[in-house]
Scaffold this active site. Structure first.
Site, PDB file in Angstrom:
ATOM      1  N   CYS A 142       0.577  -0.845  -0.053  1.00 57.47           N
ATOM      2  CA  CYS A 142       0.061  -0.261  -0.209  1.00 57.47           C
ATOM      3  C   CYS A 142       0.862   1.381   0.118  1.00 57.47           C
ATOM      4  O   CYS A 142       1.785   1.676   0.564  1.00 57.47           O
ATOM      5  CB  CYS A 142      -0.655  -0.231   1.039  1.00 57.47           C
ATOM      6  SG  CYS A 142      -1.866   1.768   1.827  1.00 57.47           S
TER       7      CYS A 142
ATOM      8  N   CYS B 234      -3.048  15.554   2.276  1.00 54.73           N
ATOM      9  CA  CYS B 234      -4.022  15.596   1.127  1.00 54.73           C
ATOM     10  C   CYS B 234      -5.224  16.286   1.658  1.00 54.73           C
ATOM     11  O   CYS B 234      -5.516  17.674   2.770  1.00 54.73           O
ATOM     12  CB  CYS B 234      -4.649  13.962   1.872  1.00 54.73           C
ATOM     13  SG  CYS B 234      -6.178  13.623   0.684  1.00 54.73           S
TER      14      CYS B 234
END
Ligand code: SAH
Ligand code: SF4
Length: 358
Positions: free
Chosen positions: A112, A119
């Site tokens: 991952c 963000c």
């Protein structure tokens, strides 16, 4: 100095003569795990010196890692500007039945990766959102997470590895670099991780889903849905005000996908927020006509978050309902609950590392 991992084999070939050097270098870096140009013994010393003066091979260093009881390992990496990101290695067992009926077990790995430092999306349940947006990762910084994890865990070159862009950041807010990373990872002289083994997870930037579709890379798509009404979804995910559920579903319907594959819908279940059976019913309606599978993710609590983990009973009921209506559904095992499971949490606990030498 440039990060060599930022370059596709073609770009590298255009910088070097003879051009086959690019292939040689790719093989050293991605197949033979070379960590320095000096190891590239079939390249002359002069050329190696030139390469050394122009490129570096290690854009990240590991500053912390945590191994969970279930075997997943979470890494905190520091980038060359001192910023930190997280990646996770999830080992799984894959059972393959042979024609004679015997069952073989193979280790399969999912890595991952993060696509941004921070963000912009501001989802209310997500720890990464808290720190705001810092910067995009370059293609090479994305590729490096996989290269580093494969190398340090001695994962053989041929072993199947899946890549999920589900770490920190919104991959479709960094489409240029993420799509370049997909291509570099695909290169058969490099890591040779086919596009169908790479899944891009998005909070639902409909216009970017369309652009990704137009690139026709062959990657798989995962949509972080989490709610079935615009009212709730907008509360959880501000992006829903720009692209509502209908807009996301339209973009999904237009997305080119291998006939044998499905679009994954991630549904983060939070206690008393979206774990009701009526939500499951609405979800089935929403997915009607789409080749979909649902991945139920149990909310992973973190300090200061207003949400709680759902009861296992509600989650099971939710899944049972979906399955009774023919919707494929998995529950994401709480991998790494005892480490700092969801992305963003290891970084949060390691505050101060960035400031050490940023
Ligand atoms: N930005 C992209 C990809 C990274 S987030 C996206 O949102 O899809 C990857 C997944 O982690 C998302 O599905 C997100 O909902 C999930 N996630 C975020 N915070 C979480 C938490 N506290 N517990 C469990 N999963 C979480
Ligand atoms: Fe960003 Fe995904 Fe976290 Fe939302 S869930 S803030 S899109 S990383």
């Amino acid at each position: 100095m440039r990060n060599l991992l930022d370059l596709s084999q073609d770009e590298l070939a255009n910088l070097l003569s003879p051009k086959f050097r690019a292939k040689q270098i790719y093989e050293w870096v991605y197949k033979k795990n070379a960590r320095s140009f000096d190891e590239m013994t079939n390249i002359s010393k002069d050329v190696r010196e030139n390469l050394k003066s122009e490129f570096y091979l290690d854009p990240l260093t590991c500053v912390r890692s945590e191994t969970s009881k279930d075997g997943s390992i979470k890494y905190l990496f520091k980038l060359t500007d001192g910023k930190t990101i997280e990646s996770v290695l999830l080992p799984m067992k894959e059972e393959i039945s042979s024609e004679d009926g015997s069952v073989e077990r193979h280790a399969r790995y999912t890595i991952c990766v993060s696509s941004q430092v921070g963000c912009k999306m501001g989802c209310s349940f997500c720890l990464t959102a808290k720190g705001g947006f810092v910067r995009n990762l370059s293609a090479g910084e994305i590729v490096a997470q996989i290269l580093w994890i494969k190398r340090e865990n001695n994962i053989p070159y041929e072993r199947r590895v899946n890549v999920v862009y589900m770490g920190m950041g919104e991959p479709l807010d960094n489409l240029a670099n993420v799509s370049k990373a997909v291509s570099i990872l695909k290169d058969n002289d490099g890591l040779a991780i086919g596009a169908r083994r790479q899944t891009i997870s998005t909070s639902g930037l409909a216009s970017q889903i369309k652009k990704l579709g137009e690139l026709d890379l062959g990657v798989l798509l995962a949509i972080s849905l989490h709610a079935v009404t615009d009212e709730l979804r907008a509360k959880l995910m501000p992006i829903n005000k720009a692209y509502n559920i209908a807009a996301v579903m339209d973009a999904v319907r237009a997305f080119p996908i291998d006939m044998r594959k499905r679009v994954m819908f991630e549904y983060l279940i939070m206690d008393k927020v979206n774990d009701n059976l009526s939500d499951a019913k609405a979800l089935v309606k929403l997915l009607h006509g789409i080749k979909a599978k649902v991945n139920l993710i149990l909310f992973n609590p973190h300090e200061g978050s207003p949400y709680q983990r759902p009861s296992i009973e509600n989650v099971e009921n939710f899944r049972t309902y979906l399955q009774s209506r023919g919707v494929t559904c998995t529950i994401r095992q709480s991998k790494g609950l005892d480490i700092s499971a969801a992305c963003g949490q290891l970084k949060e606990r390691s505050k101060g590392i960035e400031n050490d030498n940023a």
